[in-house]
Design a protein around this motif. Structure first.
Motif, short mmCIF file in Angstrom:
data_model
loop_
_atom_site.label_atom_id
_atom_site.label_comp_id
_atom_site.label_asym_id
_atom_site.label_seq_id
_atom_site.Cartn_x
_atom_site.Cartn_y
_atom_site.Cartn_z
N GLU A 94 0.88 -1.16 0.00
CA GLU A 94 0.00 0.00 0.00
C GLU A 94 0.92 1.22 0.00
OE1 GLU A 94 -3.16 1.95 3.01
OE2 GLU A 94 -3.49 -0.17 2.51
N LEU A 95 0.96 1.92 -1.12
CA LEU A 95 1.86 3.06 -1.27
C LEU A 95 1.11 4.36 -1.04
CD1 LEU A 95 3.63 1.98 -4.60
CD2 LEU A 95 4.37 1.55 -2.26
N GLU A 96 1.76 5.29 -0.39
CA GLU A 96 1.23 6.64 -0.26
C GLU A 96 2.22 7.57 -0.94
OE1 GLU A 96 0.01 8.07 3.53
OE2 GLU A 96 -1.05 6.21 4.01
N CYS A 97 1.71 8.50 -1.71
CA CYS A 97 2.55 9.40 -2.47
C CYS A 97 2.38 10.82 -1.96
CB CYS A 97 2.20 9.31 -3.96
SG CYS A 97 3.22 10.36 -4.98
N ALA A 98 3.44 11.39 -1.45
CA ALA A 98 3.40 12.80 -1.05
C ALA A 98 3.37 13.65 -2.32
CB ALA A 98 4.64 13.14 -0.23
N THR A 99 2.65 14.75 -2.26
CA THR A 99 2.59 15.64 -3.42
C THR A 99 3.08 17.03 -3.03
OG1 THR A 99 0.28 16.17 -2.97
CG2 THR A 99 0.70 14.41 -4.55
N TRP A 100 3.59 17.72 -4.03
CA TRP A 100 4.05 19.09 -3.86
C TRP A 100 3.09 20.01 -4.58
CZ3 TRP A 100 6.89 14.86 -5.06
CH2 TRP A 100 7.88 14.49 -4.16
N VAL A 101 2.93 21.18 -4.05
CA VAL A 101 2.02 22.16 -4.65
C VAL A 101 2.85 23.21 -5.37
CG1 VAL A 101 0.24 23.87 -4.17
CG2 VAL A 101 0.36 21.79 -2.81
N PRO A 102 2.55 23.47 -6.65
CA PRO A 102 3.29 24.52 -7.34
C PRO A 102 3.02 25.87 -6.68
CG PRO A 102 1.66 23.50 -8.79
CD PRO A 102 1.56 22.84 -7.47
N GLU A 103 4.05 26.67 -6.56
CA GLU A 103 3.91 27.96 -5.91
C GLU A 103 4.28 29.06 -6.89
OE1 GLU A 103 6.03 29.84 -2.15
OE2 GLU A 103 5.06 27.93 -1.72
N ILE A 104 3.42 30.04 -7.02
CA ILE A 104 3.65 31.17 -7.90
C ILE A 104 4.07 32.35 -7.03
CG2 ILE A 104 2.60 32.74 -9.57
CD1 ILE A 104 0.65 30.45 -10.23
N PRO A 105 5.21 32.99 -7.37
CA PRO A 105 5.62 34.12 -6.55
C PRO A 105 4.60 35.26 -6.63
CG PRO A 105 7.06 33.86 -8.45
CD PRO A 105 6.10 32.71 -8.46
N LEU A 106 4.35 35.87 -5.50
CA LEU A 106 3.39 36.97 -5.45
C LEU A 106 4.05 38.25 -5.97
CD1 LEU A 106 1.78 36.33 -1.96
CD2 LEU A 106 0.84 35.80 -4.20
N LEU A 107 3.36 38.92 -6.83
CA LEU A 107 3.84 40.19 -7.37
C LEU A 107 2.87 41.28 -6.97
CD1 LEU A 107 4.61 38.98 -11.00
CD2 LEU A 107 6.25 39.28 -9.17
N ASN A 108 3.36 42.50 -6.85
CA ASN A 108 2.39 43.56 -6.60
C ASN A 108 1.61 43.79 -7.88
OD1 ASN A 108 3.57 45.59 -8.24
ND2 ASN A 108 5.05 46.06 -6.63
N SER A 109 0.44 44.36 -7.78
CA SER A 109 -0.46 44.47 -8.92
C SER A 109 0.13 45.28 -10.07
CB SER A 109 -1.80 45.06 -8.49
OG SER A 109 -1.59 46.33 -7.92
N ALA A 110 0.97 46.27 -9.80
CA ALA A 110 1.58 47.06 -10.88
C ALA A 110 2.55 46.21 -11.69
CB ALA A 110 2.28 48.28 -10.30
N ASP A 111 3.37 45.38 -11.00
CA ASP A 111 4.27 44.49 -11.73
C ASP A 111 3.51 43.47 -12.55
OD1 ASP A 111 6.48 45.77 -10.67
OD2 ASP A 111 6.78 44.30 -9.06
N ALA A 112 2.47 42.89 -11.97
CA ALA A 112 1.68 41.89 -12.68
C ALA A 112 1.02 42.50 -13.89
CB ALA A 112 0.63 41.28 -11.76
N LEU A 113 0.51 43.71 -13.78
CA LEU A 113 -0.16 44.38 -14.87
C LEU A 113 0.83 44.72 -15.99
CD1 LEU A 113 -2.82 45.46 -15.91
CD2 LEU A 113 -2.33 47.62 -14.75
N SER A 114 2.04 45.18 -15.62
CA SER A 114 3.02 45.53 -16.64
C SER A 114 3.57 44.29 -17.33
CB SER A 114 4.14 46.38 -16.07
OG SER A 114 4.89 45.62 -15.14
N ASP A 115 3.63 43.16 -16.64
CA ASP A 115 4.07 41.92 -17.28
C ASP A 115 3.07 41.47 -18.33
OD1 ASP A 115 6.33 41.88 -15.77
OD2 ASP A 115 5.59 40.37 -14.33
N CYS A 116 1.79 41.65 -18.07
CA CYS A 116 0.75 41.22 -19.00
C CYS A 116 0.56 42.21 -20.13
CB CYS A 116 -0.58 41.03 -18.28
SG CYS A 116 -0.54 39.70 -17.06
N HIS A 117 0.76 43.50 -19.83
CA HIS A 117 0.53 44.57 -20.81
C HIS A 117 1.77 45.47 -20.85
CE1 HIS A 117 -3.64 43.35 -20.97
NE2 HIS A 117 -3.65 43.33 -19.66
N PRO A 118 2.72 45.19 -21.75
CA PRO A 118 3.97 45.95 -21.77
C PRO A 118 3.79 47.45 -21.96
CG PRO A 118 4.08 44.06 -23.25
CD PRO A 118 2.69 44.15 -22.74
N GLY A 119 2.67 47.91 -22.53
CA GLY A 119 2.47 49.33 -22.75
C GLY A 119 2.01 50.08 -21.52
N VAL A 120 1.75 49.39 -20.42
CA VAL A 120 1.23 50.05 -19.21
C VAL A 120 2.36 50.54 -18.35
CG1 VAL A 120 -0.13 49.69 -17.12
CG2 VAL A 120 -0.83 48.66 -19.27
#
Length: 133
Positions: free
Chosen positions: A107-133
């Motif tokens: 009977e095997l149990e498999c531990a799992t890892w959760v992907p983690e996304i670094p938190l960015l402030n909203s201005a950085d996130a917005l400029s990454d998605c929209h280079p003209g902002v």
């Protein structure tokens, strides 16, 4: 040439933030291993568990390999996904475990890892998605 059978089931999962889960799975083996019979990857059905209970997949696993050497011993890998009310899927965790090297029932149990996304402030996130902002 030696042969190996892996017969069992993916029972279920617990401890995830969502209770509406399915699992993508696969068996990974090295170059000296040849799949003779069975399916070495797949996906379970979606199950919705009550809060605090395990989701139940009871998904069958039945593969038959032959090998020319022990290098690349098979591993089971898993990706656990959640689905929201709109049918959108999001990964909840991933992991792997080795297939035991001795014959027998396990009977095997498999531990799992959760992907983690670094938190960015909203201005950085917005400029990454929209280079003209």
């Amino acid at each position: 040439m030696a042969e190996m059978h892996i017969i069992g089931q993916i029972v279920g999962g617990s401890g995830f933030p969502s209770q509406n889960l399915f699992c993508k799975w696969g068996v990974v083996a090295g170059r000296t291993w040849e799949l003779l019979e069975g399916i070495d990857q797949g996906q379970t059905q979606l199950d919705q568990a009550y809060d605090g209970e395990m989701v139940v997949w009871a998904h069958p696993l039945d593969v038959h390999y032959s090998c020319k050497g022990l290098a690349g011993w098979p591993k089971l890998h898993f990706q656990v996904w959640s689905q929201d009310v709109y049918g959108r899927n999001d990964i909840c965790g991933y992991g792997f475990c080795h297939v035991p090297t001795a014959p027998g029932m396990y009977e095997l149990e498999c531990a799992t890892w959760v992907p983690e996304i670094p938190l960015l402030n909203s201005a950085d996130a917005l400029s990454d998605c929209h280079p003209g902002v």
